[in-house]
Design an enzyme around this catalytic site. Structure first.
Site: not given
Ligand code: PLP
Length: 376
Positions: A71-72, A152, A180, A238, A328
């Protein structure tokens, strides 16, 4: 000591069926998908089949799905592309976004000199839609709107249709952090005015370190990570082959089980919310708990006392895994930016996020309630 895991918004356990689907690609099917001989062709085909499956489930075209590290990375890619490739000079976001978005838009505002506006929050934890429209209407530059689909920490769900309609009306680029909700809600991206969404495998019983970025076919962007020609020149490196296979399998399972699982978790959430109210005077909920809210998340606040100040620690000592903010920030032991943004009384409360999966049970919730009783 048996542990109770109620932190499924942070991450979920890997489904054994997903692991089974991944295993051949961790063992005998190890070819580099870019290799032209048979080992490569078989893994390349597996990735393209995974892409087709993900696209079908989300109501997108396979060409609109790019596999990333999660996600990041997907949010970073979308936001950088909106500014660098699509000419956005104004970003509208909210103060309750995940740091993957928040820190990226702040970075862009600092280094790319784009204007950054934050939409006002309502006490329910929803964005103020009237203020959002004011910001859009007052913008005379190409604008990126980046607003998360589900929060989240507090679980609030964005009124996607309303925001999407506003973005269309004001010709904005629209990115939504759907980490989410992908794997938890149905999507039909063909029917939605939206340019970017993201997803992350580990939020729905898939593997960690793999995600997707959806890029609407109407726009053209450049890669965020440069190098080889993987992902049709859009994401070099890759491929995380077994991760991609696991992502697609987990999404397929989540989609098949959606009706049953979502009703089950909604039931757990309601059960826990009413038990908390009955047993703990002064408990309040953060967000629109009984309204537009994720069925996986329940965020409760307990009045701050000497005892409750130690609550997270004491729950951990009792083997109960929950969090105070997002995963986090929980290590940092600071009040969550989300709670601060929506609750002016944040200094006098101890917020705890309970988040459920299809493996959570009423018995576990009862045990958590008992432990809370001895620690409050
Ligand atoms: N966005 C939201 C709303 C999340 O809950 C998270 C996860 O912690 C992320 C982004 C980040 O995703 P990832 O852990 O796959 O980088």
């Amino acid at each position: 000591m048996a542990r109770i895991y109620l932190d499924n918004a942070a991450t979920t356990s890997l489904d054994p069926e997903v692991l089974d689907a991944m295993m051949p690609f961790l063992t005998e099917k190890f070819g580099n998908p870019s290799s032209i001989y048979s080992y490569g062709r078989e893994t390349k085909l597996a990735i393209e089949n995974a892409r087709k499956s993900v696209a079908k489930i989300l109501g997108a075209n396979p060409g609109e799905i790019f596999f990333t590290s999660g996600g990041t990375e997907s949010s970073n890619t979308a936001i950088h592309a909106a500014v660098n490739d699509l000419g956005c000079k104004h970003i509208i976001s909210s103060p309750v976004e995940h740091h993957a978005t928040l820190h990226t838009v702040e970075h862009m505002a600092h280094f790319s000199k784009v204007k950054l506006s934050f939409v006002n929050m309502l006490p329910t934890g929803h964005i103020d839609l009237a203020h959002l429209e004011e910001l859009m209407a007052g913008s005379n530059e190409k604008t990126l709107v980046t607003l998360m689909h589900a929060n989240n920490e507090i679980g609030n769900l964005l009124d996607m249709d309303a925001v999407s309609a506003l973005c269309k009306k004001y010709d904005c680029i629209f990115h939504s952090d759907t980490v989410q909700t992908v794997g938890h809600y149905p999507f039909n991206l063909k029917e939605t005015y939206i340019h970017f969404i993201n997803g992350s495998g580990h939020k729905f019983h898939g593997p960690k370190g793999v995600g997707i970025l959806y890029v609407n076919e109407s726009i053209n962007i450049k890669p965020y990570i440069n190098g080889g020609a993987q992902e049709r020149n859009m994401r070099a490196g890759t491929e995380n082959l077994y991760g991609i296979i696991g992502f697609a399998k987990a999404l397929e399972i989540a989609t098949q089980r959606y009706a049953e699982d979502s009703a089950y978790m909604q039931g757990l959430k309601e059960y826990m919310a009413s038990a908390l109210v009955q047993n703990f005077p002064g408990v309040t909920f953060n967000g629109d708990t009984n309204g537009k809210s994720l069925y996986t998340v329940l965020n409760a606040s307990f009045p701050l006392t000497e005892k409750s100040d130690m609550l997270l620690f004491n729950l951990d000592m009792a083997g109960i895994c929950v969090s105070g903010g997002s995963a986090c920030t929980s290590g940092a032991n600071s009040t969550s930016h989300v709670i601060k943004a929506i609750n002016s009384n944040h200094e006098n409360i101890v917020p705890i996020r309970f988040s459920f999966s299809r493996h959570s049970t009423k018995d576990e919730i009862d045990m958590v309630l008992n432990t809370l009783k001895t620690n409050l």
